[in-house]
Every structure is written in C-alpha cells, then in structure tokens.
Motif scaffolding. Structure first.
Motif, PDB file in Angstrom:
ATOM      1  N   ALA A 165       0.833  -1.205   0.000  1.00 21.63           N
ATOM      2  CA  ALA A 165       0.000   0.000   0.000  1.00 21.63           C
ATOM      3  C   ALA A 165       0.865   1.251   0.000  1.00 21.63           C
ATOM      4  CB  ALA A 165      -0.932  -0.012   1.208  1.00 21.63           C
ATOM      5  N   PHE A 166       1.908   1.243   0.808  1.00 15.69           N
ATOM      6  CA  PHE A 166       2.791   2.403   0.928  1.00 15.69           C
ATOM      7  C   PHE A 166       3.514   2.678  -0.382  1.00 15.69           C
ATOM      8  CE2 PHE A 166       6.841   4.408   2.059  1.00 15.69           C
ATOM      9  CZ  PHE A 166       6.377   5.504   2.769  1.00 15.69           C
ATOM     10  N   VAL A 167       4.061   1.647  -0.993  1.00 17.41           N
ATOM     11  CA  VAL A 167       4.794   1.807  -2.250  1.00 17.41           C
ATOM     12  C   VAL A 167       3.859   2.285  -3.357  1.00 17.41           C
ATOM     13  CG1 VAL A 167       6.026   0.566  -4.072  1.00 17.41           C
ATOM     14  CG2 VAL A 167       6.609   0.156  -1.678  1.00 17.41           C
ATOM     15  N   LEU A 168       2.657   1.709  -3.433  1.00 17.40           N
ATOM     16  CA  LEU A 168       1.702   2.122  -4.461  1.00 17.40           C
ATOM     17  C   LEU A 168       1.303   3.584  -4.287  1.00 17.40           C
ATOM     18  CD1 LEU A 168      -0.597  -1.038  -4.600  1.00 17.40           C
ATOM     19  CD2 LEU A 168       0.845  -0.182  -6.452  1.00 17.40           C
ATOM     20  N   SER A 169       1.183   4.018  -3.047  1.00 15.75           N
ATOM     21  CA  SER A 169       0.779   5.394  -2.782  1.00 15.75           C
ATOM     22  C   SER A 169       1.927   6.371  -2.998  1.00 15.75           C
ATOM     23  CB  SER A 169       0.267   5.516  -1.342  1.00 15.75           C
ATOM     24  OG  SER A 169       0.049   6.861  -0.992  1.00 15.75           O
ATOM     25  N   ARG A 170       3.049   6.141  -2.327  1.00 19.29           N
ATOM     26  CA  ARG A 170       4.116   7.130  -2.314  1.00 19.29           C
ATOM     27  C   ARG A 170       5.047   7.057  -3.514  1.00 19.29           C
ATOM     28  NH1 ARG A 170       2.555  10.940   1.397  1.00 19.29           N
ATOM     29  NH2 ARG A 170       1.365   9.845   2.975  1.00 19.29           N
ATOM     30  N   GLU A 172       4.238   5.265  -6.567  1.00 19.01           N
ATOM     31  CA  GLU A 172       3.542   5.177  -7.846  1.00 19.01           C
ATOM     32  C   GLU A 172       2.395   6.167  -7.971  1.00 19.01           C
ATOM     33  OE1 GLU A 172       2.588   1.229  -9.101  1.00 19.01           O
ATOM     34  OE2 GLU A 172       4.368   0.357  -8.169  1.00 19.01           O
ATOM     35  N   GLY A 173       2.121   6.918  -6.918  1.00 23.66           N
ATOM     36  CA  GLY A 173       1.107   7.963  -6.991  1.00 23.66           C
ATOM     37  C   GLY A 173      -0.317   7.467  -7.135  1.00 23.66           C
ATOM     38  N   LYS A 174      -0.601   6.231  -6.712  1.00 25.89           N
ATOM     39  CA  LYS A 174      -1.947   5.682  -6.818  1.00 25.89           C
ATOM     40  C   LYS A 174      -2.864   6.267  -5.740  1.00 25.89           C
ATOM     41  CE  LYS A 174      -0.667   2.761 -10.064  1.00 25.89           C
ATOM     42  NZ  LYS A 174      -1.076   2.990 -11.470  1.00 25.89           N
ATOM     43  N   SER A 175      -4.131   6.422  -6.076  1.00 29.42           N
ATOM     44  CA  SER A 175      -5.105   6.897  -5.095  1.00 29.42           C
ATOM     45  C   SER A 175      -5.457   5.769  -4.142  1.00 29.42           C
ATOM     46  CB  SER A 175      -6.375   7.376  -5.807  1.00 29.42           C
ATOM     47  OG  SER A 175      -7.063   6.287  -6.392  1.00 29.42           O
ATOM     48  N   TYR A 176      -6.056   6.136  -3.007  1.00 31.23           N
ATOM     49  CA  TYR A 176      -6.448   5.106  -2.045  1.00 31.23           C
ATOM     50  C   TYR A 176      -7.467   4.148  -2.659  1.00 31.23           C
ATOM     51  CZ  TYR A 176      -4.091   7.450   1.864  1.00 31.23           C
ATOM     52  OH  TYR A 176      -3.153   7.988   2.718  1.00 31.23           O
ATOM     53  N   GLN A 177      -8.348   4.666  -3.507  1.00 32.66           N
ATOM     54  CA  GLN A 177      -9.337   3.809  -4.160  1.00 32.66           C
ATOM     55  C   GLN A 177      -8.664   2.795  -5.092  1.00 32.66           C
ATOM     56  OE1 GLN A 177      -9.548   7.098  -3.902  1.00 32.66           O
ATOM     57  NE2 GLN A 177     -11.401   7.411  -2.652  1.00 32.66           N
ATOM     58  N   GLU A 178      -7.656   3.263  -5.838  1.00 35.44           N
ATOM     59  CA  GLU A 178      -6.934   2.363  -6.747  1.00 35.44           C
ATOM     60  C   GLU A 178      -6.170   1.301  -5.960  1.00 35.44           C
ATOM     61  OE1 GLU A 178      -5.778   5.107 -10.586  1.00 35.44           O
ATOM     62  OE2 GLU A 178      -4.744   5.505  -8.689  1.00 35.44           O
ATOM     63  N   ILE A 179      -5.575   1.711  -4.848  1.00 40.47           N
ATOM     64  CA  ILE A 179      -4.828   0.752  -4.025  1.00 40.47           C
ATOM     65  C   ILE A 179      -5.773  -0.270  -3.416  1.00 40.47           C
ATOM     66  CG2 ILE A 179      -3.350   0.499  -1.995  1.00 40.47           C
ATOM     67  CD1 ILE A 179      -2.378   3.380  -2.544  1.00 40.47           C
ATOM     68  N   ALA A 180      -6.919   0.194  -2.944  1.00 39.72           N
ATOM     69  CA  ALA A 180      -7.905  -0.715  -2.356  1.00 39.72           C
ATOM     70  C   ALA A 180      -8.334  -1.765  -3.366  1.00 39.72           C
ATOM     71  CB  ALA A 180      -9.115   0.077  -1.858  1.00 39.72           C
ATOM     72  N   ALA A 181      -8.561  -1.327  -4.613  1.00 41.36           N
ATOM     73  CA  ALA A 181      -8.964  -2.267  -5.659  1.00 41.36           C
ATOM     74  C   ALA A 181      -7.838  -3.239  -5.982  1.00 41.36           C
ATOM     75  CB  ALA A 181      -9.378  -1.499  -6.914  1.00 41.36           C
ATOM     76  N   ARG A 182      -6.614  -2.746  -6.008  1.00 41.62           N
ATOM     77  CA  ARG A 182      -5.457  -3.592  -6.333  1.00 41.62           C
ATOM     78  C   ARG A 182      -5.230  -4.650  -5.251  1.00 41.62           C
ATOM     79  NH1 ARG A 182      -0.246  -2.563  -8.713  1.00 41.62           N
ATOM     80  NH2 ARG A 182      -1.240  -0.945  -9.963  1.00 41.62           N
ATOM     81  N   ILE A 194      -1.181   3.059   5.236  1.00 43.31           N
ATOM     82  CA  ILE A 194      -0.337   4.215   4.950  1.00 43.31           C
ATOM     83  C   ILE A 194       0.042   4.931   6.244  1.00 43.31           C
ATOM     84  CG2 ILE A 194      -0.164   6.426   3.749  1.00 43.31           C
ATOM     85  CD1 ILE A 194      -0.248   3.997   1.894  1.00 43.31           C
ATOM     86  N   SER A 195      -0.936   5.106   7.117  1.00 44.51           N
ATOM     87  CA  SER A 195      -0.683   5.769   8.397  1.00 44.51           C
ATOM     88  C   SER A 195       0.338   4.989   9.217  1.00 44.51           C
ATOM     89  CB  SER A 195      -1.991   5.918   9.178  1.00 44.51           C
ATOM     90  OG  SER A 195      -1.766   6.500  10.445  1.00 44.51           O
ATOM     91  N   ARG A 196       0.198   3.685   9.230  1.00 39.52           N
ATOM     92  CA  ARG A 196       1.135   2.850   9.991  1.00 39.52           C
ATOM     93  C   ARG A 196       2.543   2.954   9.416  1.00 39.52           C
ATOM     94  NH1 ARG A 196       0.759  -3.751  10.882  1.00 39.52           N
ATOM     95  NH2 ARG A 196       2.695  -3.951  12.090  1.00 39.52           N
ATOM     96  N   ALA A 197       2.653   2.911   8.085  1.00 42.14           N
ATOM     97  CA  ALA A 197       3.966   2.985   7.447  1.00 42.14           C
ATOM     98  C   ALA A 197       4.641   4.321   7.750  1.00 42.14           C
ATOM     99  CB  ALA A 197       3.821   2.796   5.938  1.00 42.14           C
ATOM    100  N   LEU A 198       3.878   5.405   7.669  1.00 44.26           N
ATOM    101  CA  LEU A 198       4.447   6.722   7.944  1.00 44.26           C
ATOM    102  C   LEU A 198       4.892   6.850   9.398  1.00 44.26           C
ATOM    103  CD1 LEU A 198       2.024   9.016   5.924  1.00 44.26           C
ATOM    104  CD2 LEU A 198       4.420   8.548   5.415  1.00 44.26           C
ATOM    105  N   ASN A 199       4.095   6.310  10.300  1.00 44.36           N
ATOM    106  CA  ASN A 199       4.462   6.361  11.724  1.00 44.36           C
ATOM    107  C   ASN A 199       5.747   5.583  11.991  1.00 44.36           C
ATOM    108  OD1 ASN A 199       2.338   7.993  12.567  1.00 44.36           O
ATOM    109  ND2 ASN A 199       0.956   6.264  12.915  1.00 44.36           N
TER     110      ASN A 199
END
Length: 208
Positions: A165-170, A172-182, A194-199
């Motif tokens: 989730a973190f890699v896809l977001s930060r 690859e620039g994917k939205s949370y909706q796209e990550i959820a679907a993936r 994402i929150s856990r990874a950032l913490n």
C-alpha cells in the motif's frame, strides 16, 4: 515543458558507472553525447539549453528523489526547485562537473535536508540554502547514502500488505481507491496501512 509521469521511467542514477553496450563495445556513452549537445545549446541560446536540460533530466531526477522522500509530489517539488535555482543562478556558466552529476548530487542533498527538516532535526530555512553541489561535504554524502539505505530497510521491514500500500501510494502515486482495488481491501484499510507505514518511518528516522 510537460514531461511524462516519472514513475514509469528508469532511475538514471542506477546507471552511473555502467558501460554503454555489451561485451567489448567501447562506444561513447549516450549520456556524454547528451551533455555535449546541452552545453553547446547553452552557448548559443541559454533559454533553449535550460529547456533541454529540464527535458533530459527532470524525469530521472524525480525517480531518484522519490526513493529518498517516499512522496511523489514532494519529489517533484524538490527537483523543480533545483532547476529553478540552476536557472536563476546561471549555473550552466559555473558547473565544472557534468550537468548530470551536479543535478543528481544537488537533488540528493536537497532530499537529505528535507528529510532532516521533516523530522525536526534542522531549521526550515536550511531547505532553501542547501541546494548546490558546493554545499555537500564528504560526510553529508555518506550520511545521505546511509539514510537512503535506512529508509529502504524500514520499508522492506513493513508487513507485506502495508508495504504494498505504501509503495503504491508514495512511489507510484496511486489513489487510495486504486490501491484498495489492487489489494482487494477497503479504503479504510489502505488509510490504516499508509498511516502505519508513515508512523514507523517517522519513529525510525527520529531515532536514526
């Protein structure tokens, strides 16, 4: 100047020092040809030289920066600042190394400063000051490399779904909706990952 999204491009920094071609091929590296052409363009028309420099290196520099700051938008902003500084200070007249080497080093330095500022280890004003190759000391170069490896280790140590989730977001620039679907999970679950990874990253970097 409208470059394509950088996340699908190779990181040019990974190719530093690699031979051009295969086996006994001793052709002049393509990057050398690029540098020569960019310098000649600067000599005849600085504005066109700057645009060519931007088009040549913006995408690989963003790909490089995002490996440090783990955020696509931040990476783009930092690289853009480097180019603006290059233009405002007419650095094409003073850079003695290759433009490529200068830009990659300047970006690494700016990312390092941003990360330290982000985690409250330096003053915000330093972000604007540390933008050039001449600001890097051997110690800073070593610290930057160590920081990059540290971030890589922290990300690789995350639970599998959290890491994805973190890699896809930060990266690859994917939205949370796209990550959820993936990942076949809820958007709420993605937010939690994402929150856990950032913490984890923040705590780790504050201790580092």
């Amino acid at each position: 100047m409208n470059p394509e999204p950088f996340d699908q491009q190779p990181d040019e920094e990974q190719n530093l020092g690699k031979p051009a071609g295969h086996g006994g091929d001793k052709r002049v590296p393509e990057s050398t040809d690029k540098e020569f052409f960019i310098r000649k363009t600067f000599e005849t028309d600085p504005a066109k030289g700057y645009e060519l420099l931007f088009r040549t290196y913006y995408i690989p520099l963003c790909s490089h920066a995002v490996r440090f700051v783990y955020n696509k938008e931040v990476a783009e902003d930092l690289v853009t600042e480097i180019f603006l500084n290059f233009w405002k200070k007419h650095l094409h007249l003073t850079v003695t190394s290759t433009f490529r080497a200068y830009l990659f080093t300047a970006v690494r330095n700016r990312c390092f400063t941003w990360l330290r500022w982000e985690f409250q280890k330096t003053r915000q004003e330093e972000l604007a000051e540390h933008s050039g190759l001449d600001m890097l000391s051997p110690q800073q170069i070593m610290e930057t490399d160590e920081l990059y490896m540290h971030i890589e280790r922290v990300i690789n140590g995350l639970p599998p779904q959290c890491q994805k989730a973190f890699v896809l977001s930060r990266f690859e620039g994917k939205s949370y909706q796209e990550i959820a679907a993936r990942l076949d999970v809820s958007v709420k679950a993605v937010e939690g990952h994402i929150s856990r990874a950032l913490n984890v990253l923040r705590r780790s970097l504050k201790r580092n």
